[in-house]
Write an enzyme that holds these catalytic residues in place. Structure first.
Site, mmCIF file in Angstrom:
data_model
loop_
_atom_site.group_PDB
_atom_site.id
_atom_site.type_symbol
_atom_site.label_atom_id
_atom_site.label_comp_id
_atom_site.label_asym_id
_atom_site.label_seq_id
_atom_site.Cartn_x
_atom_site.Cartn_y
_atom_site.Cartn_z
ATOM 1 N N LYS A 189 -0.503 -7.944 6.999
ATOM 2 C CA LYS A 189 0.029 -6.966 6.047
ATOM 3 C C LYS A 189 1.028 -7.653 5.129
ATOM 4 C CE LYS A 189 2.139 -2.324 6.004
ATOM 5 N NZ LYS A 189 2.715 -1.250 6.844
ATOM 6 N N SER A 196 0.775 3.283 6.076
ATOM 7 C CA SER A 196 0.769 2.359 4.972
ATOM 8 C C SER A 196 -0.016 1.067 5.232
ATOM 9 C CB SER A 196 2.212 1.984 4.625
ATOM 10 O OG SER A 196 2.833 1.323 5.717
ATOM 11 N N SER A 231 2.417 4.043 10.560
ATOM 12 C CA SER A 231 1.613 3.220 9.658
ATOM 13 C C SER A 231 0.648 2.231 10.300
ATOM 14 C CB SER A 231 2.530 2.449 8.708
ATOM 15 O OG SER A 231 2.934 3.302 7.674
HETATM 16 N N1 GLN Z 1 3.707 7.644 6.155
HETATM 17 C C1 GLN Z 1 5.030 7.425 6.630
HETATM 18 C C2 GLN Z 1 5.965 7.207 5.457
HETATM 19 O O1 GLN Z 1 5.527 7.346 4.377
HETATM 20 C C3 GLN Z 1 5.059 6.274 7.573
HETATM 21 C C4 GLN Z 1 5.115 4.971 6.893
HETATM 22 C C5 GLN Z 1 5.220 3.816 7.842
HETATM 23 O O2 GLN Z 1 5.058 3.960 9.048
HETATM 24 N N2 GLN Z 1 5.509 2.673 7.279
HETATM 25 O O3 GLN Z 1 7.115 6.903 5.622
#
Ligand code: GLN
Length: 445
Positions: A52, A127, A151
């Site tokens: 990532k 994400s 995420s």
């Molecule tokens: N979707 C969640 C957010 O927007 C989680 C994001 C994440 O785990 N990086 O914060």
């Protein structure tokens, strides 16, 4: 083979932001020499890995999918990247994501969205959408993702692959670009549970460079994959079944039947503070983000605005141009929540709610071995269908966020389909009992 698949498929999927073809070939040549010399092979010998793009890689562009970092080539490797190298994995490229890991659909990438390999009109989740899509499309043998509020698990669920969020502190965050430091954890996204155990084995462990790294012994995760779940006690929170898509619920109940067939038992329980988790998370995560992202000032990293007349303008212009709309929204929300006069009402209150949520988990995990439910309330939704509605988008994380706030480990493993799209089963464990959740996931799979 990985690069051939990438050139065949990634134009449609969009999982990669940067390829490391030259570096990967050099690394492969080094491994060939190692083999020829009869040296011992690392745990992940020769496996093509995607990383990532919020984990820094020496000399290899690291953008966090942000325009701010579009020219940023780090001068060191994140600890997880060093550990993958030590295990003889080969980094083939950097994976697309929501900008600075803020999002749940990968549509917040400032470069291009990722598409779900099962249905290109749908999102891969986020994400770590690039990580999950790359593994699902065979464009990486495994990938690393990061999970702050879901995420790793949610995109794994949407893309039909396995995603594991370790206990907070098990995997070093050194070299992970911070979003919300008290929640961020790196973990594996893989095709199956055994691979997840292998990758976790390679990346887990104490790191003096991360002050929140836990000083615990890393057990043999592969030894946990016995297939034996006889006598296992499962808690199923009613808050995790009510209100989810009926087909998702049916898939979870089917999975519980499979586990019953293997000798486990389950009971319905309540995690009563679940309904406050999303609100608390968005206050805490945004507060931490507003502080963490202050380092992007146009001076230290990445892109600097041209023609700024003075220092304040330089900050203002660089940040206005560099950050996308969701990142700005979170910085504003976090700055507001931390500002004097509001701190007690929002930030402090959210911290108290976090403690109550953690207590829900502690109490339940005293009586049961694992907690099981869906990873997400629905399957992958169509691209563009929620971009104008951040609140709906935030609610997609209702089943993953409580786990993050509690800091406990959880794995998402595929458990069938709803309307042709993959469903994920979430198995949540006691702190540092990754062996326990891997055992259950492996027996089920
Ligand atoms: N979707 C969640 C957010 O927007 C989680 C994001 C994440 O785990 N990086 O914060």
């Amino acid at each position: 083979e990985a690069f051939a698949k990438i050139s065949e498929r990634d134009e449609r999927v969009g999982a990669y932001l940067t390829l490391n073809e030259e570096g990967a070939r050099a690394e492969a040549a080094r491994l060939d020499n190692k083999l020829a010399a009869g040296e011992e092979r690392g745990l992940l010998f020769g496996l093509p890995a995607g990383i990532k793009d919020n984990m820094v890689t020496e000399g290899l562009r690291t953008t966090c999918a942000s325009q701010f970092l579009r020219n940023y080539d780090p001068i060191y490797d994140a600890t997880v990247v060093t550990k993958l190298k030590q295990a003889d994995a080969v980094t083939i490229g950097k994976l697309n994501m929501d900008e600075f890991a803020m999002g749940g659909s990968n549509e917040n990438s400032s470069f291009h969205p990722v598409r779900n390999p099962w249905d290109l009109s749908r999102v891969p989740g986020g994400s770590s959408g690039g990580s999950a899509a790359a593994v699902a499309a065979g464009e990486a043998y495994f990938a690393l993702g990061s999970d702050t509020g879901g995420s790793i698990r949610q995109p794994a669920s949407y893309c039909g692959v396995v995603g594991l969020k370790p206990t907070y502190g098990l995997v070093s965050r050194y070299g992970l670009v911070a979003f919300a430091s008290s929640l961020d954890q790196i973990g594996p996204i893989t095709k199956n549970v055994e691979d997840s155990a292998y990758v976790l084995q390679a990346i887990a462990g104490h790191d003096a460079k991360d002050s929140t790294s836990a000083n615990v012994d890393v057990p043999d995760y592969l030894a946990a994959l016995t297939g034996d779940v006889k006598g296992l006690k499962i808690a199923v929170p009613k808050e995790y079944l009510n209100g989810v898509d009926p087909q998702v619920k049916a898939a979870i109940l089917d999975a519980l039947k499979v586990l019953e067939g293997l000798g486990a038992t389950w009971e319905e329980v309540s995690l009563p503070h679940t309904e406050y988790a999303v609100a608390a998370y968005y206050l805490l995560a945004s507060s931490e983000a507003s502080s963490n992202l202050s380092r992007f000032d146009g001076v230290r990293y990445g892109v600097r605005a041209d023609h700024a007349g003075n220092l304040l303008d330089l900050y203002l212009e660089s940040r206005s141009q560099g950050f996308g709309p969701e990142v700005k929204r979170r910085i504003m929300l976090g700055t507001y929540a931390l500002s004097s006069g509001y701190y007690d009402a929002y930030y402090l209150k959210a911290q108290k709610v976090r403690t109550l949520i953690k207590r829900d988990f502690d109490e339940t995990l005293e009586k049961y071995d694992v907690i099981i439910g869906p990873t997400a309330p629905t399957t992958a939704f169509p691209l563009g269908s929620q971009v104008d509605d951040p609140l709906t988008m935030y609610l997609n994380d209702i089943l993953t966020i409580p786990v993050s706030l509690a800091g406990v480990p959880a794995i998402s493993v595929p458990c069938g389909f709803a309307d042709g799209m993959p469903v994920g089963l979430q198995i949540i464990g006691k702190p540092f009992d990754e062996s326990g959740i891997l055992r259950v996931a492996h027996a089920y799979e």
